[in-house]
Every structure is written in structure tokens, then in C-alpha cells.
Scaffold this active site. Structure first.
Site, PDB file in Angstrom:
ATOM      1  N   ARG A  97       0.836  -1.215   0.000  1.00  0.00           N
ATOM      2  CA  ARG A  97       0.000   0.000   0.000  1.00  0.00           C
ATOM      3  C   ARG A  97       0.862   1.253   0.000  1.00  0.00           C
ATOM      4  N   GLY A 137      10.569  13.317  -1.241  1.00  0.00           N
ATOM      5  CA  GLY A 137      11.580  13.641  -0.241  1.00  0.00           C
ATOM      6  C   GLY A 137      11.225  14.874   0.557  1.00  0.00           C
ATOM      7  N   GLY A 245      -0.065  19.561   1.572  1.00  0.00           N
ATOM      8  CA  GLY A 245      -1.250  19.246   0.753  1.00  0.00           C
ATOM      9  C   GLY A 245      -1.166  17.827   0.192  1.00  0.00           C
ATOM     10  N   CYS A 246       0.045  17.402  -0.194  1.00  0.00           N
ATOM     11  CA  CYS A 246       0.220  16.017  -0.691  1.00  0.00           C
ATOM     12  C   CYS A 246      -0.042  15.037   0.451  1.00  0.00           C
ATOM     13  N   LEU A 247       0.427  15.425   1.650  1.00  0.00           N
ATOM     14  CA  LEU A 247       0.245  14.531   2.801  1.00  0.00           C
ATOM     15  C   LEU A 247      -1.236  14.323   3.100  1.00  0.00           C
ATOM     16  N   ARG A 251      -2.432  10.659   3.644  1.00  0.00           N
ATOM     17  CA  ARG A 251      -2.987  10.297   4.959  1.00  0.00           C
ATOM     18  C   ARG A 251      -4.410   9.778   4.809  1.00  0.00           C
ATOM     19  N   GLU A 371       3.942   9.805   7.770  1.00  0.00           N
ATOM     20  CA  GLU A 371       2.810  10.671   7.378  1.00  0.00           C
ATOM     21  C   GLU A 371       2.264  11.435   8.583  1.00  0.00           C
ATOM     22  N   THR A 373       3.289  11.600  12.944  1.00  0.00           N
ATOM     23  CA  THR A 373       3.204  10.608  14.023  1.00  0.00           C
ATOM     24  C   THR A 373       1.835  10.706  14.704  1.00  0.00           C
TER      25      THR A 373
HETATM   26  P1  TGC Z   1       2.051  25.467   9.867  1.00  0.00           P
HETATM   27  O1  TGC Z   1       2.571  26.834  10.205  1.00  0.00           O
HETATM   28  O2  TGC Z   1       0.924  24.906  10.653  1.00  0.00           O
HETATM   29  O3  TGC Z   1       1.648  25.394   8.335  1.00  0.00           O
HETATM   30  C1  TGC Z   1       2.491  25.883   7.298  1.00  0.00           C
HETATM   31  C2  TGC Z   1       1.613  26.116   6.098  1.00  0.00           C
HETATM   32  O4  TGC Z   1       1.028  24.871   5.656  1.00  0.00           O
HETATM   33  C3  TGC Z   1      -0.399  24.944   5.710  1.00  0.00           C
HETATM   34  N1  TGC Z   1      -0.857  23.612   6.141  1.00  0.00           N
HETATM   35  C4  TGC Z   1      -1.397  22.729   5.314  1.00  0.00           C
HETATM   36  N2  TGC Z   1      -1.699  22.791   4.014  1.00  0.00           N
HETATM   37  C5  TGC Z   1      -2.235  21.706   3.448  1.00  0.00           C
HETATM   38  N3  TGC Z   1      -2.455  20.562   4.124  1.00  0.00           N
HETATM   39  C6  TGC Z   1      -2.168  20.443   5.442  1.00  0.00           C
HETATM   40  N4  TGC Z   1      -2.370  19.296   6.093  1.00  0.00           N
HETATM   41  C7  TGC Z   1      -1.615  21.556   6.096  1.00  0.00           C
HETATM   42  N5  TGC Z   1      -1.174  21.808   7.364  1.00  0.00           N
HETATM   43  C8  TGC Z   1      -0.723  23.072   7.382  1.00  0.00           C
HETATM   44  C9  TGC Z   1      -0.699  26.050   6.699  1.00  0.00           C
HETATM   45  O5  TGC Z   1      -1.956  26.599   6.473  1.00  0.00           O
HETATM   46  C10 TGC Z   1       0.418  27.023   6.388  1.00  0.00           C
HETATM   47  O6  TGC Z   1       0.095  27.692   5.188  1.00  0.00           O
HETATM   48  P2  TGC Z   1       0.563  29.236   4.946  1.00  0.00           P
HETATM   49  O7  TGC Z   1      -0.002  29.571   3.622  1.00  0.00           O
HETATM   50  O8  TGC Z   1      -0.040  29.992   6.103  1.00  0.00           O
HETATM   51  O9  TGC Z   1       2.054  29.219   4.986  1.00  0.00           O
HETATM   52  O10 TGC Z   1       3.305  24.465   9.899  1.00  0.00           O
HETATM   53  P3  TGC Z   1       4.204  23.968  11.120  1.00  0.00           P
HETATM   54  O11 TGC Z   1       5.624  24.161  10.721  1.00  0.00           O
HETATM   55  O12 TGC Z   1       3.739  24.538  12.422  1.00  0.00           O
HETATM   56  O13 TGC Z   1       3.933  22.376  11.102  1.00  0.00           O
HETATM   57  C11 TGC Z   1       2.685  21.872  11.338  1.00  0.00           C
HETATM   58  C12 TGC Z   1       2.717  20.316  11.372  1.00  0.00           C
HETATM   59  C13 TGC Z   1       3.529  19.829  12.553  1.00  0.00           C
HETATM   60  C14 TGC Z   1       1.291  19.868  11.557  1.00  0.00           C
HETATM   61  C15 TGC Z   1       3.271  19.754  10.062  1.00  0.00           C
HETATM   62  O14 TGC Z   1       4.520  20.173   9.749  1.00  0.00           O
HETATM   63  C16 TGC Z   1       3.218  18.247   9.974  1.00  0.00           C
HETATM   64  O15 TGC Z   1       2.217  17.713   9.513  1.00  0.00           O
HETATM   65  N6  TGC Z   1       4.301  17.492  10.393  1.00  0.00           N
HETATM   66  C17 TGC Z   1       4.383  16.061  10.173  1.00  0.00           C
HETATM   67  C18 TGC Z   1       5.367  15.776   9.074  1.00  0.00           C
HETATM   68  C19 TGC Z   1       4.941  14.644   8.214  1.00  0.00           C
HETATM   69  O16 TGC Z   1       3.803  14.203   8.205  1.00  0.00           O
HETATM   70  N7  TGC Z   1       5.845  14.151   7.405  1.00  0.00           N
HETATM   71  C20 TGC Z   1       5.535  13.119   6.476  1.00  0.00           C
HETATM   72  C21 TGC Z   1       6.665  12.905   5.487  1.00  0.00           C
HETATM   73  S1  TGC Z   1       6.182  11.973   4.074  1.00  0.00           S
HETATM   74  C22 TGC Z   1       5.952  10.423   4.643  1.00  0.00           C
HETATM   75  O17 TGC Z   1       5.991  10.109   5.780  1.00  0.00           O
HETATM   76  C23 TGC Z   1       5.663   9.443   3.607  1.00  0.00           C
HETATM   77  S2  TGC Z   1       5.475   7.815   4.139  1.00  0.00           S
HETATM   78  C24 TGC Z   1       4.771   7.262   2.739  1.00  0.00           C
HETATM   79  C25 TGC Z   1       4.460   5.853   2.662  1.00  0.00           C
HETATM   80  O18 TGC Z   1       5.409   5.048   2.537  1.00  0.00           O
HETATM   81  O19 TGC Z   1       3.242   5.537   2.631  1.00  0.00           O
HETATM   82  P1  FAD Z   2      10.636  12.942  15.238  1.00  0.00           P
HETATM   83  O1  FAD Z   2       9.996  14.078  14.543  1.00  0.00           O
HETATM   84  O2  FAD Z   2      12.024  13.117  15.738  1.00  0.00           O
HETATM   85  O3  FAD Z   2       9.702  12.504  16.438  1.00  0.00           O
HETATM   86  C1  FAD Z   2      10.163  11.673  17.507  1.00  0.00           C
HETATM   87  C2  FAD Z   2       9.072  11.638  18.576  1.00  0.00           C
HETATM   88  O4  FAD Z   2       8.839  12.974  19.062  1.00  0.00           O
HETATM   89  C3  FAD Z   2       7.724  11.147  18.034  1.00  0.00           C
HETATM   90  O5  FAD Z   2       7.083  10.331  18.986  1.00  0.00           O
HETATM   91  C4  FAD Z   2       6.929  12.420  17.836  1.00  0.00           C
HETATM   92  O6  FAD Z   2       5.524  12.211  17.938  1.00  0.00           O
HETATM   93  C5  FAD Z   2       7.463  13.274  18.983  1.00  0.00           C
HETATM   94  N1  FAD Z   2       7.277  14.697  18.721  1.00  0.00           N
HETATM   95  C6  FAD Z   2       7.837  15.451  17.725  1.00  0.00           C
HETATM   96  N2  FAD Z   2       7.394  16.698  17.786  1.00  0.00           N
HETATM   97  C7  FAD Z   2       6.520  16.769  18.829  1.00  0.00           C
HETATM   98  C8  FAD Z   2       5.710  17.789  19.394  1.00  0.00           C
HETATM   99  N3  FAD Z   2       5.677  19.007  18.871  1.00  0.00           N
HETATM  100  N4  FAD Z   2       4.949  17.481  20.473  1.00  0.00           N
HETATM  101  C9  FAD Z   2       4.939  16.227  20.997  1.00  0.00           C
HETATM  102  N5  FAD Z   2       5.682  15.221  20.491  1.00  0.00           N
HETATM  103  C10 FAD Z   2       6.453  15.486  19.427  1.00  0.00           C
HETATM  104  N6  FAD Z   2       9.365  10.750   4.861  1.00  0.00           N
HETATM  105  C11 FAD Z   2       9.338  11.281   3.604  1.00  0.00           C
HETATM  106  O7  FAD Z   2       9.545  12.469   3.416  1.00  0.00           O
HETATM  107  N7  FAD Z   2       9.080  10.488   2.525  1.00  0.00           N
HETATM  108  C12 FAD Z   2       8.841   9.153   2.642  1.00  0.00           C
HETATM  109  O8  FAD Z   2       8.601   8.459   1.642  1.00  0.00           O
HETATM  110  C13 FAD Z   2       8.892   8.561   3.945  1.00  0.00           C
HETATM  111  N8  FAD Z   2       8.754   7.220   4.105  1.00  0.00           N
HETATM  112  C14 FAD Z   2       8.954   6.654   5.343  1.00  0.00           C
HETATM  113  C15 FAD Z   2       8.991   5.262   5.475  1.00  0.00           C
HETATM  114  C16 FAD Z   2       9.233   4.687   6.716  1.00  0.00           C
HETATM  115  C17 FAD Z   2       9.321   3.194   6.835  1.00  0.00           C
HETATM  116  C18 FAD Z   2       9.392   5.499   7.855  1.00  0.00           C
HETATM  117  C19 FAD Z   2       9.637   4.898   9.216  1.00  0.00           C
HETATM  118  C20 FAD Z   2       9.371   6.876   7.734  1.00  0.00           C
HETATM  119  C21 FAD Z   2       9.160   7.471   6.474  1.00  0.00           C
HETATM  120  N9  FAD Z   2       9.207   8.873   6.315  1.00  0.00           N
HETATM  121  C22 FAD Z   2       9.154   9.421   5.054  1.00  0.00           C
HETATM  122  C23 FAD Z   2       9.533   9.706   7.448  1.00  0.00           C
HETATM  123  C24 FAD Z   2       8.387   9.946   8.427  1.00  0.00           C
HETATM  124  O9  FAD Z   2       7.451  10.821   7.898  1.00  0.00           O
HETATM  125  C25 FAD Z   2       8.999  10.465   9.728  1.00  0.00           C
HETATM  126  O10 FAD Z   2       9.665   9.376  10.340  1.00  0.00           O
HETATM  127  C26 FAD Z   2       7.952  11.057  10.648  1.00  0.00           C
HETATM  128  O11 FAD Z   2       7.385  12.225  10.106  1.00  0.00           O
HETATM  129  C27 FAD Z   2       8.526  11.350  12.046  1.00  0.00           C
HETATM  130  O12 FAD Z   2       9.745  12.036  11.973  1.00  0.00           O
HETATM  131  P2  FAD Z   2      11.015  11.499  12.813  1.00  0.00           P
HETATM  132  O13 FAD Z   2      11.179  10.060  12.515  1.00  0.00           O
HETATM  133  O14 FAD Z   2      12.148  12.414  12.511  1.00  0.00           O
HETATM  134  O15 FAD Z   2      10.576  11.620  14.313  1.00  0.00           O
END
Ligand code: TGC
Ligand code: FAD
Length: 392
Positions: A97, A137, A245-247, A251, A371, A373
Site C-alpha cells: 500500500r 523527499g 497538501g500532498c500529505l 494520509r 505521514e 506521528t
Molecule cells: P504550519 O505553520 O501549521 O503550516 C504551514 C503552512 O502549511 C499549511 N498547512 C497545510 N496545508 C495543506 N495541508 C495540510 N495538512 C496543512 N497543514 C498546514 C498552513 O496553512 C500554512 O500555510 P501558509 O499559507 O499559512 O504558509 O506548519 P508547522 O511548521 O507549524 O507544522 C505543522 C505540522 C507539525 C502539523 C506539520 O509540519 C506536519 O504535519 N508534520 C508532520 C510531518 C509529516 O507528516 N511528514 C511526512 C513525510 S512523508 C511520509 O511520511 C511518507 S510515508 C509514505 C508511505 O510510505 O506511505
Molecule cells: P521525530 O519528529 O524526531 O519525532 C520523535 C518523537 O517525538 C515522536 O514520537 C513524535 O511524535 C514526537 N514529537 C515530535 N514533535 C513533537 C511535538 N511538537 N509534540 C509532541 N511530540 C512530538 N518521509 C518522507 O519524506 N518520505 C517518505 O517516503 C517517507 N517514508 C517513510 C517510510 C518509513 C518506513 C518510515 C519509518 C518513515 C518514512 N518517512 C518518510 C519519514 C516519516 O514521515 C517520519 O519518520 C515522521 O514524520 C517522524 O519524523 P522522525 O522520525 O524524525 O521523528
């Protein structure tokens, strides 16, 4: 591994809420998983290898770009069909998936939404057919939950951009032909760049030793003075909102996918409990086991209805990011809890690769982290209902 005898639970006739097209799409994905994925997944997970030969079949069932218009090679389906495909794939394995989520929501979606017509025509058909694999990335070694702090940057050199930095934990990176890379320009503004395999200074080392998502390939993206052509910048959106937006799209798919993993664990445990005898009775007759199974089907049923409603809102363009966060968080936690309980119903057999439960359980440890935590999604809900931002 045992033969795939999966029978999907539908305790509240949620099927009645689906259209004939939804059911057709879901059933063809379900059959594909039974025939092609189930027989090989345990072997690939055990040897920690992505079954790349399945890519063509995934493309054929519409798993790459389900909701991307047909003129770009997509399947032109609605969001519920997309979700149902993710559910069926994750019923087989979260890693498969994952491959489909990344290709659809994290690579095709930004190219379709933020790209220009030339970029759409160049990349989308190849990604839809599986001829090309993509990756996304965003995460960096020092920036996971707070991607806004990213250090990867690019400089305008006149006729090209010069890209430097590193991404880690990138699904599909070692086999990707193209990477959607998020990096800051000289003013600190985040943009998406399309970086192709073969560009000088670009490498994608594999990440080894994962106990989770073993059938998905993960790696890094390293940019050492990579010259990126200017036409590879996604022109239609910049700022952190672009990758976020992609997330939202990915998600949303995970919220459906997690139901698939939970359904598989429940179905396996139910069948086992009815067949396994201890103290002269099937273990399904003991109240403690019935409690586990009854709670599982209750939680699955709640998630099915909740997520179907989210799909309706998504189809109408009314699903908010916070609603998607709530569904991802709830459903993954539901699935991980069910996997743990189901594993116990199988006793010692539950830890073997003869059954899918332990693999689902380990996979879901990644799904609850990537995507966003579990904690991050809770804080997104907290922000939405209180108006107070715990991240700042
Ligand atoms: P913040 O100041 O809240 O927002 C910055 C700008 O972004 C806008 N925004 C969004 N837009 C679209 N969709 C959303 N879900 C949005 N959330 C926020 C917001 O309105 C703002 O826009 P603008 O125009 O005012 O600049 O940002 P922040 O730095 O405080 O961070 C907020 C937080 C913590 C919620 C966000 O950074 C976050 O979601 N962190 C988690 C990171 C994450 O999910 N990483 C995933 C990496 S990819 C991955 O894991 C792929 S795994 C794939 C797989 O194998 O299936
Ligand atoms: P951290 O951000 O260091 O978090 C560590 C702990 O601290 C977590 O429990 C978290 O919840 C907690 N924490 C962090 N901030 C706060 C807060 N403000 N308040 C309370 N608790 C907090 N990323 C991509 O870009 N592309 C991909 O394709 C992709 N694929 C992945 C595939 C796998 C198998 C895995 C494991 C990860 C992948 N990721 C990808 C990365 C993934 O999105 C990150 O691992 C995730 O966003 C968490 O970041 P981190 O691992 O650095 O943990």
C-alpha cells in the site's frame, strides 16, 4: 504461509453505501491481492525485498493515480474508489500500500496539482503505468515532524538550480526514477523540484535493518551539487502548504489502508479461534476470546463508517486536513491494537510467518509514525478544536 481465505467483515452492511463501481474496483483489487500478493508477500517480507515484479499488476488495477484524470494515464476514479484500493492493498501488506500511496498521492498528485502541462504530460503517464517509480523527499535527518525547518536548499545559477542537502526515510528512493524533492530557495521559501535518477551528484542509498515494512524499500536522497534544470521546478504552489497538501491525500489513503490491515487480522483470528480447541472446546467459545473478537469487529465497523463519510466529504472537496488527521490517527491506532490482540488469539502460532498478523503488527509501527506521528495528529486535532497551537 497459509492459503489466503480472507472474508471481509461488513457488520453494518457498509457495502450498501458503496456504488456498483466502488464494489467493482474493490473486488478486483481484492482478487488481485489474493492471487498475486498473498502467495509471495511473506517470502519478500522475510527477505526484506520489495516485490518489484508486482508493479505492472498494481498499475493495471488502478493503484497508481486512481483519481488522476485518464488523459494523464490515471484511472479517473473518485476518492472512495481510491480509498478502497488502499484498503485492499494494505489488507495484503502495508508496504505494498505504501508503494501505491507514494506513487499516487506523493508523486503523481503534486505533479498533477502543482506542475505545468509539460510536466504532467512528461511524467504522469509513465508513473501511472508503472514504467517509472517515484518517491517523495520531505523528511531530513534533523527534521521529521517539523519539515518547515528543512536544510536542503537550492540556488539559482542562471540557467539551472544547484541543489544540496539530504533526505532520509524515503519510501521507494533506491528504485525511483524521479524524486519530488522539497527544498528551500535563497529566500528560504519551500519549492518542489523534480530530480531524476542519473543527474550528477544525486544518489539514493538504501536503508537496511528495518523490522517493519520489510517488503517496502526505503532509502536516502543525497544531493551533492546537483544541477537541476529550471523546467523541473513545480511552478504552481510553494511554501510548506505544498508538501502538506500532498500529505493530506496520502494520509486519507492510509486511513482506508489501516482498515484493511485490521480486517485481515480480525478475520484470521476469528477463523483460528473457531478451529483451535483447548480444554475440549473451540477457544472462540471462551468469553475472554469473544471479548477480544467482539471489540475488534466493533472498532472495525466504526472505522468503516467514519472513513466512508470522510470519503464522501473528500469527493465533495469538503474534507479538512484536521478531519483527515483524525481518521489517520484513529484508524492506525485501531489497527495496531487489533493486530496485537489478534496475535494473542493465535497463541504461539501468532508469531510465525504462517499467518499475516505479526507482519501487519510490525508494519503498523511504521504506519503509526510516518505521514505524521500519532502525537502530531493528536496535536492537529487539538489545534483545530481549541484554536491554540501546541507546535509554536
Ligand atoms: P504550519 O505553520 O501549521 O503550516 C504551514 C503552512 O502549511 C499549511 N498547512 C497545510 N496545508 C495543506 N495541508 C495540510 N495538512 C496543512 N497543514 C498546514 C498552513 O496553512 C500554512 O500555510 P501558509 O499559507 O499559512 O504558509 O506548519 P508547522 O511548521 O507549524 O507544522 C505543522 C505540522 C507539525 C502539523 C506539520 O509540519 C506536519 O504535519 N508534520 C508532520 C510531518 C509529516 O507528516 N511528514 C511526512 C513525510 S512523508 C511520509 O511520511 C511518507 S510515508 C509514505 C508511505 O510510505 O506511505
Ligand atoms: P521525530 O519528529 O524526531 O519525532 C520523535 C518523537 O517525538 C515522536 O514520537 C513524535 O511524535 C514526537 N514529537 C515530535 N514533535 C513533537 C511535538 N511538537 N509534540 C509532541 N511530540 C512530538 N518521509 C518522507 O519524506 N518520505 C517518505 O517516503 C517517507 N517514508 C517513510 C517510510 C518509513 C518506513 C518510515 C519509518 C518513515 C518514512 N518517512 C518518510 C519519514 C516519516 O514521515 C517520519 O519518520 C515522521 O514524520 C517522524 O519524523 P522522525 O522520525 O524524525 O521523528
Amino acid at each position: 504461509m497459509k492459503p489466503d481465505l480472507f472474508q471481509a467483515p461488513d457488520y453494518f452492511q457498509v457495502d450498501d453505501l458503496l456504488t456498483e463501481e466502488h464494489k467493482l474496483v474493490r473486488d478486483s483489487a481484492r482478487e488481485w491481492v489474493k492471487k498475486n500478493l498473498s502467495p509471495v508477500i511473506e517470502e519478500y517480507a522475510q527477505k526484506s525485498e520489495f516485490p518489484k515484479f508486482l508493479v505492472k499488476g498494481l498499475a493495471e488495477i488502478g493503484a497508481f493515480g486512481a483519481y488522476i484524470p485518464e488523459e494523464y494515464g490515471g484511472a479517473g476514479m473518485d476518492q472512495i474508489s481510491y480509498g478502497l484500493i488502499m484498503q485492499e492493498l494494505e489488507r495484503g501488506d502495508s508496504g505494498i500500500r505504501s508503494a501505491a500511496s507514494v506513487q499516487s498521492s506523493l508523486v503523481m498528485y503534486p505533479i498533477f496539482t502543482y506542475g505545468n502541462e509539460t510536466q504532467r504530460k512528461k511524467y504522469l503517464p509513465k508513473l501511472a503505468s508503472g514504467e517509472w517509480i517515484g518517491c517523495f523527499g520531505l523528511t531530513e535527518p534533523n527534521h521529521g515532524s517539523n519539515p518547515g525547518g528543512m536544510e536542503t536548499k537550492f540556488k539559482d545559477m542562471g540557467d539551472h538550480y544547484l541543489l544540496n542537502g539530504a533526505k532520509m526515510w524515503i519510501s521507494n528512493s533506491p528504485i525511483a526514477d524521479v524524486a519530488v524533492v522539497w527544498a528551500k530557495n535563497e529566500e528560504g521559501r519551500i519549492h518542489g523540484l523534480l530530480v531524476e535518477r542519473g543527474m550528477e551528484g544525486f544518489s539514493t542509498p538504501e536503508t537496511h535493518n528495518k523490522w517493519s515494512l520489510r517488503a517496502s524499500i526505503t532509502g536516502e536522497l543525497i544531493f551533492d551539487n546537483v544541477k537541476v534544470p529550471k523546467e523541473n521546478l513545480l511552478p504552481n504552489k510553494s511554501g510548506l502548504g505544498a508538501p502538506l497538501g500532498c500529505l493530506d491525500s496520502a494520509r486519507y489513503g492510509i486511513s482506508w489502508g489501516a482498515i484493511g490491515a485490521a480486517m485481515d487480522c480480525y478475520d484470521t483470528a476469528l477463523r483460528y479461534a473457531k478451529e483451535r480447541t483447548q480444554f475440549g472446546k473451540p477457544i472462540a467459545q471462551f468469553q475472554l476470546q469473544q471479548k477480544k473478537l467482539a471489540e475488534m469487529i466493533t472498532e472495525i465497523t466504526k472505522a468503516q463508517i467514519f472513513t466512508w463519510r470522510l470519503g464522501v466529504l473528500k469527493n465533495e472537496g469538503r474534507a479538512s486536513s484536521a478531519q483527515i488527521s483524525m481518521a489517520k490517527r484513529n484508524n492506525v491506532e485501531m489497527a495496531i491494537n487489533i493486530a496485537r490482540e489478534a496475535r494473542q488469539i493465535l497463541g504461539g502460532m501468532g508469531i510465525t510467518g504462517d499467518y499475516s498478523i505479526m507482519r501487519h503488527s510490525m508494519n503498523l509501527e511504521s504506519v503509526i509514525t510516518y505521514e505524521g506521528t500519532h502525537d502530531v495528529h493528536l496535536l492537529i486535532t487539538g489545534l483545530d478544536i481549541t484554536g491554540l497551537n501546541a507546535f509554536k
